[in-house]
Every structure is written in structure tokens, then in C-alpha cells.
Design a protein around this motif. Structure first.
Motif, PDB file in Angstrom:
ATOM      1  N   GLY A  57      12.997  -2.790  -8.811  1.00 42.28           N
ATOM      2  CA  GLY A  57      12.954  -1.613  -7.952  1.00 42.28           C
ATOM      3  C   GLY A  57      12.030  -1.737  -6.749  1.00 42.28           C
ATOM      4  O   GLY A  57      12.088  -0.906  -5.837  1.00 42.28           O
ATOM      5  N   THR A  58      11.177  -2.764  -6.699  1.00 43.56           N
ATOM      6  CA  THR A  58      10.278  -2.911  -5.556  1.00 43.56           C
ATOM      7  C   THR A  58      10.911  -3.772  -4.449  1.00 43.56           C
ATOM      8  O   THR A  58      10.246  -4.108  -3.475  1.00 43.56           O
ATOM      9  CB  THR A  58       8.923  -3.549  -5.956  1.00 43.56           C
ATOM     10  OG1 THR A  58       9.164  -4.906  -6.346  1.00 43.56           O
ATOM     11  CG2 THR A  58       8.265  -2.812  -7.104  1.00 43.56           C
ATOM     12  N   ALA A  59      12.180  -4.118  -4.601  1.00 44.21           N
ATOM     13  CA  ALA A  59      12.830  -5.040  -3.646  1.00 44.21           C
ATOM     14  C   ALA A  59      12.734  -4.574  -2.189  1.00 44.21           C
ATOM     15  O   ALA A  59      12.645  -5.389  -1.277  1.00 44.21           O
ATOM     16  CB  ALA A  59      14.294  -5.241  -4.025  1.00 44.21           C
ATOM     17  N   ARG A  60      12.754  -3.263  -1.968  1.00 46.39           N
ATOM     18  CA  ARG A  60      12.778  -2.789  -0.578  1.00 46.39           C
ATOM     19  C   ARG A  60      11.388  -2.666   0.039  1.00 46.39           C
ATOM     20  O   ARG A  60      11.257  -2.222   1.173  1.00 46.39           O
ATOM     21  CB  ARG A  60      13.501  -1.431  -0.499  1.00 46.39           C
ATOM     22  CG  ARG A  60      14.962  -1.513  -0.901  1.00 46.39           C
ATOM     23  CD  ARG A  60      15.632  -0.160  -0.806  1.00 46.39           C
ATOM     24  NE  ARG A  60      15.032   0.806  -1.718  1.00 46.39           N
ATOM     25  CZ  ARG A  60      15.497   2.039  -1.923  1.00 46.39           C
ATOM     26  NH1 ARG A  60      16.555   2.462  -1.271  1.00 46.39           N
ATOM     27  NH2 ARG A  60      14.911   2.857  -2.770  1.00 46.39           N
ATOM     28  N   ASN A  61      10.379  -3.053  -0.709  1.00 44.98           N
ATOM     29  CA  ASN A  61       9.017  -2.982  -0.166  1.00 44.98           C
ATOM     30  C   ASN A  61       8.837  -4.097   0.863  1.00 44.98           C
ATOM     31  O   ASN A  61       8.869  -5.265   0.526  1.00 44.98           O
ATOM     32  CB  ASN A  61       8.025  -3.147  -1.337  1.00 44.98           C
ATOM     33  CG  ASN A  61       6.583  -3.056  -0.890  1.00 44.98           C
ATOM     34  OD1 ASN A  61       6.299  -2.895   0.302  1.00 44.98           O
ATOM     35  ND2 ASN A  61       5.664  -3.162  -1.838  1.00 44.98           N
ATOM     36  N   THR A  62       8.643  -3.714   2.126  1.00 45.95           N
ATOM     37  CA  THR A  62       8.485  -4.742   3.158  1.00 45.95           C
ATOM     38  C   THR A  62       7.041  -4.839   3.630  1.00 45.95           C
ATOM     39  O   THR A  62       6.764  -5.343   4.713  1.00 45.95           O
ATOM     40  CB  THR A  62       9.391  -4.474   4.377  1.00 45.95           C
ATOM     41  OG1 THR A  62       9.094  -3.175   4.871  1.00 45.95           O
ATOM     42  CG2 THR A  62      10.850  -4.575   4.029  1.00 45.95           C
ATOM     43  N   SER A  63       6.117  -4.336   2.810  1.00 44.22           N
ATOM     44  CA  SER A  63       4.710  -4.460   3.208  1.00 44.22           C
ATOM     45  C   SER A  63       4.302  -5.916   3.142  1.00 44.22           C
ATOM     46  O   SER A  63       4.806  -6.669   2.322  1.00 44.22           O
ATOM     47  CB  SER A  63       3.801  -3.678   2.268  1.00 44.22           C
ATOM     48  OG  SER A  63       4.228  -2.361   2.187  1.00 44.22           O
ATOM     49  N   ILE A  64       3.385  -6.249   3.992  1.00 42.86           N
ATOM     50  CA  ILE A  64       2.914  -7.630   4.020  1.00 42.86           C
ATOM     51  C   ILE A  64       1.474  -7.659   3.564  1.00 42.86           C
ATOM     52  O   ILE A  64       0.667  -6.811   3.936  1.00 42.86           O
ATOM     53  CB  ILE A  64       3.076  -8.213   5.434  1.00 42.86           C
ATOM     54  CG1 ILE A  64       4.568  -8.442   5.649  1.00 42.86           C
ATOM     55  CG2 ILE A  64       2.304  -9.507   5.593  1.00 42.86           C
ATOM     56  CD1 ILE A  64       4.923  -8.772   7.037  1.00 42.86           C
ATOM     57  N   ARG A  99       6.028 -14.679  -5.425  1.00 40.57           N
ATOM     58  CA  ARG A  99       5.289 -14.691  -4.166  1.00 40.57           C
ATOM     59  C   ARG A  99       5.218 -13.332  -3.511  1.00 40.57           C
ATOM     60  O   ARG A  99       6.205 -12.631  -3.400  1.00 40.57           O
ATOM     61  CB  ARG A  99       5.923 -15.688  -3.205  1.00 40.57           C
ATOM     62  CG  ARG A  99       5.250 -17.035  -3.289  1.00 40.57           C
ATOM     63  CD  ARG A  99       5.636 -17.872  -2.117  1.00 40.57           C
ATOM     64  NE  ARG A  99       5.290 -17.264  -0.844  1.00 40.57           N
ATOM     65  CZ  ARG A  99       5.609 -17.798   0.308  1.00 40.57           C
ATOM     66  NH1 ARG A  99       6.285 -18.906   0.368  1.00 40.57           N
ATOM     67  NH2 ARG A  99       5.263 -17.207   1.430  1.00 40.57           N
ATOM     68  N   ILE A 100       4.050 -13.000  -3.067  1.00 39.37           N
ATOM     69  CA  ILE A 100       3.870 -11.767  -2.323  1.00 39.37           C
ATOM     70  C   ILE A 100       4.103 -12.108  -0.855  1.00 39.37           C
ATOM     71  O   ILE A 100       3.577 -13.113  -0.377  1.00 39.37           O
ATOM     72  CB  ILE A 100       2.440 -11.228  -2.529  1.00 39.37           C
ATOM     73  CG1 ILE A 100       2.229 -10.910  -4.014  1.00 39.37           C
ATOM     74  CG2 ILE A 100       2.185  -9.996  -1.687  1.00 39.37           C
ATOM     75  CD1 ILE A 100       0.796 -10.604  -4.366  1.00 39.37           C
ATOM     76  N   PRO A 101       4.919 -11.328  -0.139  1.00 37.39           N
ATOM     77  CA  PRO A 101       5.163 -11.695   1.264  1.00 37.39           C
ATOM     78  C   PRO A 101       3.881 -11.690   2.081  1.00 37.39           C
ATOM     79  O   PRO A 101       3.114 -10.733   2.033  1.00 37.39           O
ATOM     80  CB  PRO A 101       6.118 -10.615   1.758  1.00 37.39           C
ATOM     81  CG  PRO A 101       6.517  -9.826   0.590  1.00 37.39           C
ATOM     82  CD  PRO A 101       5.615 -10.127  -0.538  1.00 37.39           C
ATOM     83  N   THR A 128       7.905   6.303   1.921  1.00 41.93           N
ATOM     84  CA  THR A 128       7.999   5.119   1.069  1.00 41.93           C
ATOM     85  C   THR A 128       7.365   3.953   1.825  1.00 41.93           C
ATOM     86  O   THR A 128       7.162   4.036   3.035  1.00 41.93           O
ATOM     87  CB  THR A 128       9.466   4.778   0.707  1.00 41.93           C
ATOM     88  OG1 THR A 128      10.230   4.765   1.904  1.00 41.93           O
ATOM     89  CG2 THR A 128      10.058   5.776  -0.252  1.00 41.93           C
ATOM     90  N   GLU A 129       7.092   2.861   1.110  1.00 42.09           N
ATOM     91  CA  GLU A 129       6.419   1.705   1.721  1.00 42.09           C
ATOM     92  C   GLU A 129       7.121   1.271   3.009  1.00 42.09           C
ATOM     93  O   GLU A 129       8.315   0.966   2.973  1.00 42.09           O
ATOM     94  CB  GLU A 129       6.439   0.515   0.740  1.00 42.09           C
ATOM     95  CG  GLU A 129       5.729   0.760  -0.573  1.00 42.09           C
ATOM     96  CD  GLU A 129       4.243   0.478  -0.501  1.00 42.09           C
ATOM     97  OE1 GLU A 129       3.817  -0.164   0.476  1.00 42.09           O
ATOM     98  OE2 GLU A 129       3.541   0.907  -1.418  1.00 42.09           O
ATOM     99  N   SER A 130       6.401   1.243   4.094  1.00 45.09           N
ATOM    100  CA  SER A 130       6.894   0.825   5.414  1.00 45.09           C
ATOM    101  C   SER A 130       8.026   1.697   5.958  1.00 45.09           C
ATOM    102  O   SER A 130       8.640   1.365   6.966  1.00 45.09           O
ATOM    103  CB  SER A 130       7.375  -0.635   5.408  1.00 45.09           C
ATOM    104  OG  SER A 130       6.320  -1.469   5.034  1.00 45.09           O
TER     105      SER A 130
HETATM  106  C1  LIG Z   1       4.297  -3.296  -1.689  1.00 49.51           C
HETATM  107  O1  LIG Z   1       3.843  -4.570  -1.297  1.00 49.51           O
HETATM  108  C2  LIG Z   1       2.458  -4.622  -0.985  1.00 49.51           C
HETATM  109  C3  LIG Z   1       2.136  -6.011  -0.448  1.00 49.51           C
HETATM  110  O2  LIG Z   1       2.845  -7.010  -1.112  1.00 49.51           O
HETATM  111  C4  LIG Z   1       1.664  -4.280  -2.230  1.00 49.51           C
HETATM  112  O3  LIG Z   1       0.278  -4.295  -1.933  1.00 49.51           O
HETATM  113  C5  LIG Z   1       2.064  -2.881  -2.694  1.00 49.51           C
HETATM  114  O4  LIG Z   1       1.389  -2.568  -3.906  1.00 49.51           O
HETATM  115  C6  LIG Z   1       3.574  -2.833  -2.934  1.00 49.51           C
HETATM  116  N1  LIG Z   1       3.952  -1.474  -3.261  1.00 49.51           N
HETATM  117  C7  LIG Z   1       4.700  -1.169  -4.301  1.00 49.51           C
HETATM  118  C8  LIG Z   1       5.009   0.270  -4.490  1.00 49.51           C
HETATM  119  O5  LIG Z   1       5.131  -2.016  -5.072  1.00 49.51           O
END
Ligand SMILES: *[C@@H]1O[C@H](CO)[C@@H](O)[C@H](O)[C@H]1NC(C)=O
Ligand SMILES: *[C@@H]1O[C@H](CO)[C@@H](O)[C@H](O)[C@H]1NC(C)=O
Length: 521
Positions: free
Chosen positions: A89-96, A68-70, A247-249
Motif C-alpha cells: 500500500g505504500t507504492a504511491r509514496n514518492t517522498s525522497i 531500497r528507500i528512494p 497524502t505523501e507528496s
Molecule cells: C514515505 O517515504 C518516506 C521516504 O522514503 C518515508 O520517510 C515515509 O515514512 C513514507 N511514508 C509512508 C506513509 O510510508
């Protein structure tokens, strides 16, 4: 100036820690409110008392298997937990992920800031996510100690920096994570063993090593965390150990993570040409300004051999603050980012500080608009190399915990549950001298009886050695054998070792809230 009156005679260092942490830290009530707010946005409120347990995360459910994508803030804690458990390695990505950005923004027109026709930024979009470190702090404070241990072990496998000190959010004290790191073992080859091809493999918390801290004084326009990533990355293999602005967010405003101290390590692989340093080194990174995080900063000055203070300007106020460190045994380095209008003033105060902190010229690293980044990273690396060569003190995380307690920082392992569990485990382990013998004597149902039972069960299915016997007779003979082994097993009472183990497990599991796993019922 009243604040500094009490510093005109700094007296003992301990006194000034208390004064500063009292004067400058955000009041606990305010931090606690921010924490409450983050928990409610992440939908974690119910885990404030009834913590998230390891089994909640390991549970196999449709929700967990789906990638699931947040889509909302409340997905972030679970996204982090699942990804980190999978060592992703993408665990810390808090983008929605936004399903339909147009829809979401409508009705919010007055908040939109049109830059051009194709690009617009709305308040809603900026506010929608949270800083990864805020999510990390919230998740850790809502997790029980077993889950914390698992999270930190997995974060270490992802090569993420680990939280060493958690800010005081749900209790009045900040917490040093020692128990949470107990499980981590690292393997490396120091240059002293390069010839013999030997290596060392040790529990991370017991390994004594050089510790260097990086902190910020005032605001600073360049990213300390980004610099640290550059400093710790082997050439041509850039890695984001620390989250930073790009980095992301990482650019989202931190709401609760100021006061967090993170730690990362460099371990040599035994190659004198490519290793950055010949021996292991621990690097800590304090989030937030030292002026508001004085207790954490004081702790770092005690455990570190060297402290790098990143700053843009030093005026009377900062000078007074830093002067209170005159009894400190750490060596101070200043990374001065030249952007301020009054470099002369800053240099003047640094000159005044020089005798107080015993600064030499090499302890001032200047970064201005003409500084080449790669060159600057090399300079920091060679400075760390020099510190290593000067036979500095080394400390282990266990030793840091002792110093933390002296400063009134709580250590996670000191909680009663951890202490009792540890005592129980030690009681059991104390009786194990010879592993094979212990297993034979204490785990009497295992070993040979178990092997024989498995053989009979297998034969019951395969019927390979039936020979001339009638099938039913053969089956019944095997069933008799099976029953005989079971009868023998049943005659064994609970051994002493097992009783201790069962008592321990019963005593420490949160049995009241314990439900059987869906797969077991
Ligand atoms: C971070 O998450 C967003 C939304 O889920 C996604 O679009 C983006 O590609 C992700 N970035 C990485 C570096 O994985
Ligand atoms: C890590 O997670 C991301 C985002 O869900 C996914 O695209 C990627 O395939 C995962 N990586 C691995 C190695 O499983």
C-alpha cells in the motif's frame, strides 16, 4: 469574448467539444515538453520507445531484493513498480529520503526561508519530489501493454483508484485504458442476492454499472479527492482510494497529470446495514479544471448518469461554458464551496443555468465554513443513493471505449499488436470445447507420459522398490524405462494447438530486444 462568440449558437454538442478542447488545452508542444522533462528527471527517457517490460520488473536481481528507500528522483519509478508488484500500500509514496539535509542545503542559503530556528523550508526541498500521479503517468506511458495490465491489476488489489484516461503526452490523443484492466475480476454481493447468499463474480471491464463523475470548475480550496475517499470509505475504515493533498507528496504541483481521469468502484458485500450502496457504482475523478480538460470532461458527461461539479464561483464565463451542456443527458449536481466574495453573483448564474441544465434544488449541495464534514459526506452518499434508485443508465468499460472512440480518444486495445494478439488467442480458444480432452490431445507430452516419467525419476533417486535386484541392474532397468518414455515423447509431432501458440508467442514478443533471462543461461 471572441472565444464565446462561437458559442452564442452552441449548435451541436460535438462542435463545442472541439472548440473548447482546441481553445483551452495547453498546446501539445508544451505538454510534450513537460513530459520530456519529467522523463529525464526520472531517468526514463530510454524507455520512451523501448518500453519497460514485465520481465524487467520481475527480474530477480540484488537491486530488486533490497528494500531500497528512494534517495533520488530516478529511484521513484522502480520503487513504485516493485512496491506495487508486491501489493504494498505504500507504492504511491514518492517522498525522497534525505541522507544529510544540512549538506544538501548548504550553498543554497539565499533560497532558504527561515520560519524559526528549528524549522526551515528551502526551495530545494519542495522541488525535490514529484506528484505521485506524475510518476504514475510517466511509468505507464513507458511500460508495454503487458506490464500496464499487471500494474493495473496490482493497483486494484491495493484498492488504489485506477487511471481510466491518460492525458495526451507522448501522442496527440489521450488514451482510454481498457486492455490494461482486462485482467481484473471483482466479486460482490448485490442486495438483490443477499437473501440467497449468492454473489456475482465478473470481469470488471464487462460489468455494467452506474457511473458518477466528479470534476472541478475553476480553483477550489477543498480537496475533491479527499471528499471522494470519504464518500467511498465504509464507516470506520477510511481508505485513500485517490491521492489527495494530505497524502505523501500529494501537495506537490502536478506537472503532467492534469487531464488524467481516475476511476474507483464501490462493491457491496451484501450487508444491508453496513453497505454504503446496494449495487456497484463506478466513480470517476478528473484531475485539473474542466475548462482546460474539456475533451475528458465531455467524455465523462456521456458515460455518466450524474456529474458533480465542484466549484467556488460561477461568473459569466463559466455560465457560458456550462450552457453548452444543454443537450447533455447527464444530470448535473453542483458542490458549491462558499468562499468567494460574490456568492450572489454565483447564485444568480446558477439560477440562470437551472432551466438550461434542468436543475432542481436538490442538485445544489452547498458547503461553507459551518458545514460539518461528516454530515456533508452523508449528504453526497445519500444523493448517490437517490441517483441509484432512479434507475439510471449503466455502462461497462467496454461500452465506454465505444463512446471514447467517437470523441477521438484512443483506446489502448485498438493498437495493432493487441488486435492481432487477441485474434490469435481467440483462434486457439475457439478449438477448446472440453478442457481435459484438449489437454490430452494437444499437450501430448504432458499428462500420463509426464507423470510416468516423474515416477521413474523419483525412483532413480529413492530406490525404494529395488527388492532383491542388484543396484546397478535396477538402475539400468529404470534408465531403460526412462529412455523408452522419452522415445515415445519424442515421436509426438507438434500438435496444431501448440503450433498456433508458438507462432503467436514468436510473432508478438519484441524478439529483437529480447535477451535470455540471466537465470536461464
Ligand atoms: C514515505 O517515504 C518516506 C521516504 O522514503 C518515508 O520517510 C515515509 O515514512 C513514507 N511514508 C509512508 C506513509 O510510508
Ligand atoms: C511495504 O513497504 C514499506 C516501505 O518499504 C515497508 O516498510 C513495509 O514493511 C511493507 N509492507 C509489507 C506488508 O510488506
Amino acid at each position: 469574448t471572441s472565444i464565446f462568440d462561437c458559442l452564442s449558437h452552441p449548435g451541436d454538442l460535438q462542435g463545442s467539444y472541439l472548440i473548447f478542447s482546441f481553445m483551452f488545452s495547453l498546446p501539445f508542444a508544451e505538454r510534450s515538453k513537460a513530459f520530456q522533462d519529467i522523463l529525464s528527471r526520472l531517468n526514463l527517457e530510454k524507455y520512451r520507445s523501448r518500453k519497460i517490460r514485465l520481465r524487467d520488473v520481475l527480474e530477480i536481481c540484488p537491486e530488486g531484493i533490497k528494500n531500497r528507500i528512494p534517495e533520488a528522483l530516478r529511484d521513484l519509478p522502480w520503487h513504485f513498480l516493485r512496491k506495487v508488484m508486491a501489493v504494498n500500500g505504500t507504492a504511491r509514496n514518492t517522498s525522497i529520503w534525505h541522507k544529510a539535509p544540512e549538506e544538501e542545503m548548504s550553498g543554497d542559503d539565499d533560497k532558504e526561508l527561515h520560519i524559526d530556528d528549528n524549522f526551515c523550508v528551502s526551495d530545494a526541498e519542495i522541488k525535490v519530489s514529484l506528484h505521485p500521479l506524475d510518476v504514475l503517468c510517466a511509468v505507464l506511458l513507458c511500460s508495454d501493454s503487458f506490464l500496464q495490465q499487471e500494474i493495473l491489476s496490482k493497483m486494484s488489489m491495493c484498492q488504489f483508484a485506477l487511471p481510466l484516461l491518460l492525458p495526451a503526452l507522448d501522442i496527440h490523443k489521450c488514451t482510454l485504458l481498457l486492455w490494461a484492466m482486462r485482467d481484473i475480476v471483482r466479486k460482490w454481493r448485490p442486495h438483490s442476492l443477499a437473501e440467497s447468499r449468492g454473489f456475482r463474480e465478473e470481469s470488471l471491464v464487462l460489468t455494467s454499472m452506474l457511473t458518477i463523475s466528479f470534476v472541478r470548475l475553476g480553483s477550489c480550496s477543498f480537496s475533491k479527492s479527499k471528499l471522494l475517499n470519504d464518500v467511498l470509505s465504509p464507516s470506520q475504515q477510511h481508505h485513500n482510494f485517490f491521492i489527495h493533498r494530505d497524502t505523501e507528496s500529494g501537495n506537490v504541483l502536478r506537472q503532467i497529470a492534469d487531464g488524467l481521469v481516475e476511476i474507483s468502484w464501490y462493491f457491496p458485500g451484501g450487508n444491508e446495514n453496513s453497505d454504503l450502496f446496494p449495487e456497484p457504482v463506478a466513480v470517476t475523478n478528473l484531475r485539473g479544471d474542466i475548462e482546460t480538460q474539456w475533451l475528458q470532461f465531455s467524455f465523462l458527461t456521456e458515460v455518466s448518469s450524474a456529474v458533480f461539479i465542484v466549484t467556488e464561483s460561477i461568473s459569466e464565463r463559466e455560465y457560458e461554458l456550462l450552457s453548452s451542456l444543454k443537450e447533455s443527458t447527464a444530470k448535473y449536481y453542483f458542490i458549491l464551496n462558499y468562499k468567494n466574495e460574490k456568492p450572489m453573483e454565483t447564485l444568480g448564474f446558477l439560477n440562470k443555468l437551472a432551466p438550461v441544465l434542468k436543475l432542481s434544488k436538490s442538485q445544489l449541495l452547498v458547503k461553507d465554513s459551518t458545514t460539518n464534514n461528516a454530515g456533508f459526506v452523508k449528504k453526497v452518499q445519500s444523493t448517490i443513493g437517490n441517483i441509484m434508485n432512479s434507475s439510471p443508465k449503466t455502462v461497462s468499460l467496454e461500452a465506454m471505449a465505444v463512446m471514447a472512440r467517437d470523441l477521438g480518444i484512443q483506446v489502448d486495445e485498438d493498437c495493432q499488436a493487441c488486435q492481432c494478439a487477441r485474434k490469435c488467442a481467440e483462434d486457439i480458444i475457439a478449438e477448446i470445447r472440453d478442457g481435459a480432452k484438449y489437454k490430452r490431445e494437444m499437450l501430448r507430452l504432458q499428462g500420463d507420459p509426464w507423470k510416468n516419467l516423474a515416477k521413474v525419476e523419483k525412483e532413480l533417486c529413492r530406490m525404494k522398490s529395488q527388492g532383491d535386484m542388484a543396484t546397478e541392474d535396477y538402475k539400468s532397468e529404470l534408465k531403460q524405462k526412462w529412455l523408452e518414455i522419452r522415445r515415445q515423447q519424442n515421436q509426438c509431432g507438434l500438435t496444431n494447438g501448440l503450433t498456433k501458440f508458438i507462432n503467436g508467442i514468436e510473432h508478438f514478443s519484441p524478439s529483437a530486444a529480447c535477451k535470455p533471462h540471466p537465470l536461464w543461461v
